[in-house]
Design a protein around this motif. Sequence first.
Motif, PDB file in Angstrom:
ATOM      1  N   THR A 234       0.751  -1.089   0.001  1.00 45.27           N
ATOM      2  CA  THR A 234      -0.047  -0.122  -0.077  1.00 45.27           C
ATOM      3  C   THR A 234       0.849   1.309  -0.035  1.00 45.27           C
ATOM      4  O   THR A 234       1.534   1.381   1.047  1.00 45.27           O
ATOM      5  CB  THR A 234      -0.905   0.079   1.169  1.00 45.27           C
ATOM      6  OG1 THR A 234      -1.638  -1.116   1.282  1.00 45.27           O
ATOM      7  CG2 THR A 234      -1.565   1.243   1.308  1.00 45.27           C
ATOM      8  N   LEU A 235       0.624   1.972  -1.042  1.00 47.54           N
ATOM      9  CA  LEU A 235       1.516   3.432  -1.130  1.00 47.54           C
ATOM     10  C   LEU A 235       0.703   4.336  -0.638  1.00 47.54           C
ATOM     11  O   LEU A 235      -0.282   4.657  -1.002  1.00 47.54           O
ATOM     12  CB  LEU A 235       2.096   3.448  -2.757  1.00 47.54           C
ATOM     13  CG  LEU A 235       3.064   2.330  -3.125  1.00 47.54           C
ATOM     14  CD1 LEU A 235       3.288   2.351  -4.498  1.00 47.54           C
ATOM     15  CD2 LEU A 235       3.937   2.570  -2.332  1.00 47.54           C
ATOM     16  N   LEU A 257      -0.513  -3.298  -8.139  1.00 49.97           N
ATOM     17  CA  LEU A 257      -0.298  -2.255  -7.032  1.00 49.97           C
ATOM     18  C   LEU A 257      -1.476  -2.751  -6.000  1.00 49.97           C
ATOM     19  O   LEU A 257      -2.682  -2.711  -6.459  1.00 49.97           O
ATOM     20  CB  LEU A 257      -0.365  -0.948  -7.461  1.00 49.97           C
ATOM     21  CG  LEU A 257      -0.386   0.062  -5.980  1.00 49.97           C
ATOM     22  CD1 LEU A 257       0.982  -0.081  -5.070  1.00 49.97           C
ATOM     23  CD2 LEU A 257      -0.686   1.433  -6.571  1.00 49.97           C
ATOM     24  N   GLY A 258      -1.168  -2.952  -4.741  1.00 50.47           N
ATOM     25  CA  GLY A 258      -2.187  -3.766  -3.875  1.00 50.47           C
ATOM     26  C   GLY A 258      -3.346  -2.391  -3.478  1.00 50.47           C
ATOM     27  O   GLY A 258      -4.458  -2.709  -3.675  1.00 50.47           O
ATOM     28  N   ALA A 259      -2.765  -1.205  -2.998  1.00 46.91           N
ATOM     29  CA  ALA A 259      -3.505  -0.520  -2.580  1.00 46.91           C
ATOM     30  C   ALA A 259      -2.934   1.041  -2.418  1.00 46.91           C
ATOM     31  O   ALA A 259      -1.502   1.146  -2.177  1.00 46.91           O
ATOM     32  CB  ALA A 259      -4.228  -0.770  -1.495  1.00 46.91           C
ATOM     33  N   VAL A 260      -3.620   2.067  -2.576  1.00 50.79           N
ATOM     34  CA  VAL A 260      -3.175   3.459  -2.203  1.00 50.79           C
ATOM     35  C   VAL A 260      -4.031   3.833  -0.933  1.00 50.79           C
ATOM     36  O   VAL A 260      -4.970   3.655  -0.723  1.00 50.79           O
ATOM     37  CB  VAL A 260      -3.216   4.264  -3.380  1.00 50.79           C
ATOM     38  CG1 VAL A 260      -2.738   3.862  -4.489  1.00 50.79           C
ATOM     39  CG2 VAL A 260      -4.745   4.529  -3.665  1.00 50.79           C
ATOM     40  N   ARG A 261      -3.241   4.981  -0.169  1.00 46.22           N
ATOM     41  CA  ARG A 261      -3.625   5.302   1.037  1.00 46.22           C
ATOM     42  C   ARG A 261      -3.844   6.740   1.037  1.00 46.22           C
ATOM     43  O   ARG A 261      -2.728   7.333   0.683  1.00 46.22           O
ATOM     44  CB  ARG A 261      -2.822   4.917   2.316  1.00 46.22           C
ATOM     45  CG  ARG A 261      -3.687   5.354   3.691  1.00 46.22           C
ATOM     46  CD  ARG A 261      -2.994   4.780   4.827  1.00 46.22           C
ATOM     47  NE  ARG A 261      -1.598   5.125   5.044  1.00 46.22           N
ATOM     48  CZ  ARG A 261      -1.245   6.066   6.034  1.00 46.22           C
ATOM     49  NH1 ARG A 261      -2.174   6.608   6.637  1.00 46.22           N
ATOM     50  NH2 ARG A 261       0.017   6.139   6.287  1.00 46.22           N
ATOM     51  N   ALA A 283      -5.485   0.043 -13.194  1.00 46.87           N
ATOM     52  CA  ALA A 283      -5.099  -0.664 -12.079  1.00 46.87           C
ATOM     53  C   ALA A 283      -6.439  -0.875 -11.347  1.00 46.87           C
ATOM     54  O   ALA A 283      -6.948  -0.183 -10.220  1.00 46.87           O
ATOM     55  CB  ALA A 283      -4.246   0.383 -11.140  1.00 46.87           C
ATOM     56  N   THR A 284      -7.539  -1.499 -11.837  1.00 43.35           N
ATOM     57  CA  THR A 284      -8.729  -1.593 -11.482  1.00 43.35           C
ATOM     58  C   THR A 284      -8.792  -2.387 -10.381  1.00 43.35           C
ATOM     59  O   THR A 284     -10.002  -2.628  -9.608  1.00 43.35           O
ATOM     60  CB  THR A 284      -9.680  -2.344 -12.743  1.00 43.35           C
ATOM     61  OG1 THR A 284      -8.898  -3.508 -13.172  1.00 43.35           O
ATOM     62  CG2 THR A 284      -9.702  -1.504 -14.038  1.00 43.35           C
ATOM     63  N   GLU A 285      -7.890  -3.191 -10.047  1.00 41.26           N
ATOM     64  CA  GLU A 285      -7.737  -3.934  -8.722  1.00 41.26           C
ATOM     65  C   GLU A 285      -7.343  -3.556  -7.572  1.00 41.26           C
ATOM     66  O   GLU A 285      -7.358  -4.017  -6.373  1.00 41.26           O
ATOM     67  CB  GLU A 285      -7.267  -5.479  -9.058  1.00 41.26           C
ATOM     68  CG  GLU A 285      -8.313  -6.235 -10.157  1.00 41.26           C
ATOM     69  CD  GLU A 285      -9.510  -6.575  -9.583  1.00 41.26           C
ATOM     70  OE1 GLU A 285      -9.779  -6.712  -8.673  1.00 41.26           O
ATOM     71  OE2 GLU A 285     -10.433  -6.401 -10.878  1.00 41.26           O
ATOM     72  N   THR A 286      -6.801  -2.296  -7.499  1.00 41.78           N
ATOM     73  CA  THR A 286      -6.089  -1.602  -6.620  1.00 41.78           C
ATOM     74  C   THR A 286      -6.998  -1.083  -5.689  1.00 41.78           C
ATOM     75  O   THR A 286      -7.919  -0.320  -6.147  1.00 41.78           O
ATOM     76  CB  THR A 286      -5.004  -0.446  -7.425  1.00 41.78           C
ATOM     77  OG1 THR A 286      -4.121  -0.986  -8.050  1.00 41.78           O
ATOM     78  CG2 THR A 286      -4.377   0.147  -6.021  1.00 41.78           C
TER      79      THR A 286
END
Length: 442
Positions: A234-235, A257-261, A283-286
């Motif tokens: 998670t970035l 990319l897993g996630a953004v915060r 990045a539709t699954e991010t």
Amino acid sequence: MNSADLGRRVGVPSTALFTDQYELTMVQAALKAGTAGRRSVFEAFTRRLPEGRRYGVVAGTGRVLDAVENFHFDEEMLGFLRDQAVVDGPTLDYLADYRFGGDIWGYPEGEVYFPGSPVLRVEGSFAECVLLETVILSILNHDSAIAAAASRMSAAAGGRRLIEMGARRTHELSAVASARAAYVGGFDTTSDLAAGFRYNIPTVGTSAHAFTLLHDSERDAFRAQVDSLGRGTTLLVDTYDVAEAVRTAVEIAGPELGAVRIDSGDLLLVAHRVRQQLDELGATETKIVVTSDLDEYAIASLAAAPVDAYGVGTQLVTGSGHPTCSMVYKLVARADSGDPADELRPVAKKSMGAKSSKGGRKWAARRLDEEGVAEAEVIGTGPVPEELAGRQLLVELVRGGEVVAREPLDAARERHIAARAGLPLSAMQLSRGEAVIPTEYV
């Protein structure tokens, strides 16, 4: 380290001085009067719910069991009591041999409760029961308050994931207890490693703004994190310009990319913009994680936002405005001796105003309507009505001083989900109101 905080109980110290002095002086006076051994029943309950709350959540039961099990006076403690002249010699002799040998019944952890609910019932001699008052209340009042806030946040989140991250906003030991209570109330993970270690709560965490500021550029920071933690990390994207950060994050990690915060700004607006940008970049699954002083109201306001998880700190570990449940621990029945065959007589405080209580050793049951939804909390001291026999709430926790109901924390968490689901839908409303079901005494 407070042993009541520990799930891994190897070598834990005593909890005996987590108490108020008047409990020991009462024991001294009762020993001298010959009444310390009288069979007694104490109950923990709250006279009212915190303002605006529709239900309470029982949490901390497992910690109470650990605290009772480890409540004994060692030589150093006895020396302190002797040096400070807290109690006399005969009382010190009694305390030196103290181990709780009575019985405890209570609502199982994770269950909901209402005004008057006998959340915990402690039975034994007066002396052995009264000594436990403060440590029991300190645990139940704190943990149940946090669990109630967590439950409201969980209901507002509507199935989206919740991360407990309040360790830096409270006392270090309270942080561990808070993470445990939050997990019971519906949170999924914690950032606190001590809580993960002691209670096997899943832990999460990646980086803060300091990590981005450490590097010469945001790109360098993202590259270092992805190289170390993988593309599924998670970035944090709001250190500088959010749109540029999201673009850079996807360039470096790719659509994996897993996630953004997001930790600042108008979270509703920014989340929509970030979701659109992520989708346009492939990045539709991010996932999108939001933090920044959230409470149940802020979480509910984001229901329409494309948010996948919420990180909650300050408001959670302070009970979202209600840091205690105001539970009390009262003597409700006692005999004239320690003989188990001696009749228990109801006793109660009869003072004017809101501090009166109802005497008698109580049972509790939840009456359901025709659709299986809770409609009343029924409390009594006599025979249990036949129609409520299968709906009784108290379970045996300690028998003859031995813990008989220790359970995994996940069991309490699952119980709470089920108990909350059995309440009327109005229990989930965040608007101010009274308890969602009435308490009836029979």
